[in-house]
Design a protein around this motif. Structure first.
Motif, mmCIF file in Angstrom:
data_model
loop_
_atom_site.group_PDB
_atom_site.id
_atom_site.type_symbol
_atom_site.label_atom_id
_atom_site.label_comp_id
_atom_site.label_asym_id
_atom_site.label_seq_id
_atom_site.Cartn_x
_atom_site.Cartn_y
_atom_site.Cartn_z
ATOM 1 N N ILE A 302 28.188 4.066 -9.372
ATOM 2 C CA ILE A 302 27.813 2.831 -8.691
ATOM 3 C C ILE A 302 29.093 2.064 -8.381
ATOM 4 O O ILE A 302 29.936 1.875 -9.261
ATOM 5 C CB ILE A 302 26.893 1.975 -9.577
ATOM 6 C CG1 ILE A 302 25.562 2.695 -9.832
ATOM 7 C CG2 ILE A 302 26.642 0.610 -8.962
ATOM 8 C CD1 ILE A 302 24.650 1.974 -10.809
ATOM 9 N N GLY A 303 29.238 1.616 -7.142
ATOM 10 C CA GLY A 303 30.392 0.807 -6.805
ATOM 11 C C GLY A 303 31.382 1.524 -5.920
ATOM 12 O O GLY A 303 31.269 2.733 -5.659
ATOM 13 N N PRO A 304 32.397 0.808 -5.438
ATOM 14 C CA PRO A 304 33.264 1.322 -4.377
ATOM 15 C C PRO A 304 34.390 2.243 -4.822
ATOM 16 O O PRO A 304 34.954 2.954 -3.994
ATOM 17 C CB PRO A 304 33.840 0.039 -3.769
ATOM 18 C CG PRO A 304 33.870 -0.933 -4.922
ATOM 19 C CD PRO A 304 32.659 -0.610 -5.745
ATOM 20 N N ASP A 305 34.744 2.240 -6.110
ATOM 21 C CA ASP A 305 35.931 2.989 -6.523
ATOM 22 C C ASP A 305 35.587 4.455 -6.789
ATOM 23 O O ASP A 305 35.619 4.934 -7.926
ATOM 24 C CB ASP A 305 36.563 2.349 -7.763
ATOM 25 C CG ASP A 305 37.945 2.925 -8.075
ATOM 26 O OD1 ASP A 305 38.420 3.778 -7.297
ATOM 27 O OD2 ASP A 305 38.535 2.523 -9.092
ATOM 28 N N LEU A 306 35.248 5.173 -5.716
ATOM 29 C CA LEU A 306 34.872 6.576 -5.870
ATOM 30 C C LEU A 306 36.068 7.427 -6.273
ATOM 31 O O LEU A 306 35.956 8.317 -7.132
ATOM 32 C CB LEU A 306 34.265 7.099 -4.575
ATOM 33 C CG LEU A 306 32.759 6.910 -4.354
ATOM 34 C CD1 LEU A 306 31.948 7.572 -5.444
ATOM 35 C CD2 LEU A 306 32.377 5.456 -4.214
ATOM 36 N N ARG A 307 37.217 7.169 -5.671
ATOM 37 C CA ARG A 307 38.379 7.986 -6.019
ATOM 38 C C ARG A 307 38.773 7.780 -7.469
ATOM 39 O O ARG A 307 39.092 8.740 -8.186
ATOM 40 C CB ARG A 307 39.547 7.658 -5.087
ATOM 41 C CG ARG A 307 40.731 8.617 -5.245
ATOM 42 C CD ARG A 307 41.654 8.560 -4.058
ATOM 43 N NE ARG A 307 40.989 8.973 -2.830
ATOM 44 C CZ ARG A 307 40.753 10.235 -2.486
ATOM 45 N NH1 ARG A 307 41.115 11.221 -3.302
ATOM 46 N NH2 ARG A 307 40.167 10.519 -1.346
#
Length: 323
Positions: A302-307
């Protein structure tokens, strides 16, 4: 040994981002993919819902990982004969690395054509009939079927995989789990439910074999600031913490947003969903599924920091789980 896959959330990401995440998941060491099948997101913050079958086609060209829908509802929004064709084509493109996960669905996605949303017992009856139709079509047979809920006339799929596509069934309550044990090749859930898995086994455990695989999915929120990770969960996925049957009967994202006002950050923080960058917390949560007897666990960030998430799991979490 339990394997660990990645759960692609169609509600939270666009189609191109999902394909890129599939690539990143393979590079990080995940061994399979789950992908949700929605017409709507749960709320406006999530804000996506690409057509799952197009995304699966793109994934088949981008990775070598197995793919499973988690889950498709083949009863109201899409006729089972059409789901069978989509599943067959996906299995051909993935060279046999496809499993069709099915369930009774939610009004959020399935009421959009104006059809009545049936009560749970009727939805399970519809699902069982739909699975029968799908299996005959996936075998390459010409099918004419006049059942209680579905009619099929002179239908045949000409592109089918060499091996039958496994059809795994989602179950949460006792009746749905018993249906999964009776008619599914495998079992799908989102909780480390020892009692539910035992009920699946006692109900047939995979079309009478007793040995059908058990798949689970869960969510986490990786981030270097635990407080911000909790806020991200609360902002994006408050629907995870709604009680009872609300998830099956609320018809629109706006209704979920209204109901989610009852969900607090404290509820998200105390839910047990891993938040932050403590590898022990993530490992402990995932091992609970393994200790409960599940064969494959799929993890969704969950959230934007996939990398950051994929780097964290590649270096700090997956190696410990494999140990």
């Amino acid at each position: 040994m339990t394997e660990y896959g990645y759960f692609l959330a169609c509600e939270d990401h666009g189609p191109n981002e999902l394909v890129e995440q599939a690539r990143m998941a393979e590079q990080a060491g995940f061994t399979s993919l789950w992908i949700s099948d929605h017409y709507h997101p749960w709320n406006g913050v999530q804000g996506h819902s690409p057509f799952v079958w197009s995304v699966i086609g793109a994934i088949s060209r981008a990775t070598s990982l197995p793919v499973q829908t988690a889950v498709t509802c083949p009863t109201v929004r899409v006729h089972p004969a059409v789901v069978a064709q989509a599943a067959a084509t996906s299995a051909v493109m993935l060279e046999g690395r496809f499993r069709l996960g099915v369930g009774t669905g939610e009004a959020l996605n399935e009421h959009i054509l104006g059809d009545r949303w049936p009560q749970a017992s009727v939805r399970m009856e519809m699902l069982e009939e739909a699975i029968g139709v799908i299996r005959h079509l996936l075998a390459g047979e010409e099918v004419s079927h006049h059942g209680r809920h579905y009619t099929v006339e002179n239908a045949r799929l000409y592109d089918v995989p060499d091996r039958p596509v496994p059809v795994d069934v989602s179950g949460f309550g006792p009746a749905a789990i018993e249906l999964a044990g009776r008619v599914g090749d495998g079992f799908i859930t989102t909780m480390p439910d020892v009692e539910g898995l035992d009920r699946f086994r006692r109900s047939g455990g995979g079309r009478g074999s007793g040995q059908g695989p058990a798949f689970a999915g869960t969510k986490v929120c990786y981030g270097t600031d635990r407080g911000e990770a909790v806020r991200t969960v609360h902002r994006h996925w408050p629907n995870l913490f709604l009680p009872g049957e609300l998830g099956q009967v609320l018809p629109t994202p706006a209704h979920f947003e209204q109901a989610s006002r009852l969900v607090t950050e404290e509820m998200a923080a105390g839910s047990g969903l891993p938040c932050g960058d403590d590898p022990d917390e993530h490992v402990r949560a995932l091992r609970e599924f393994a200790d409960s007897g599940f064969d494959v666990v799929h993890v969704s960030q969950i959230g934007p920091d996939l990398r950051g998430f994929f780097d964290f799991y590649r270096t700090d979490v997956l190696p410990r789980l494999k140990d």
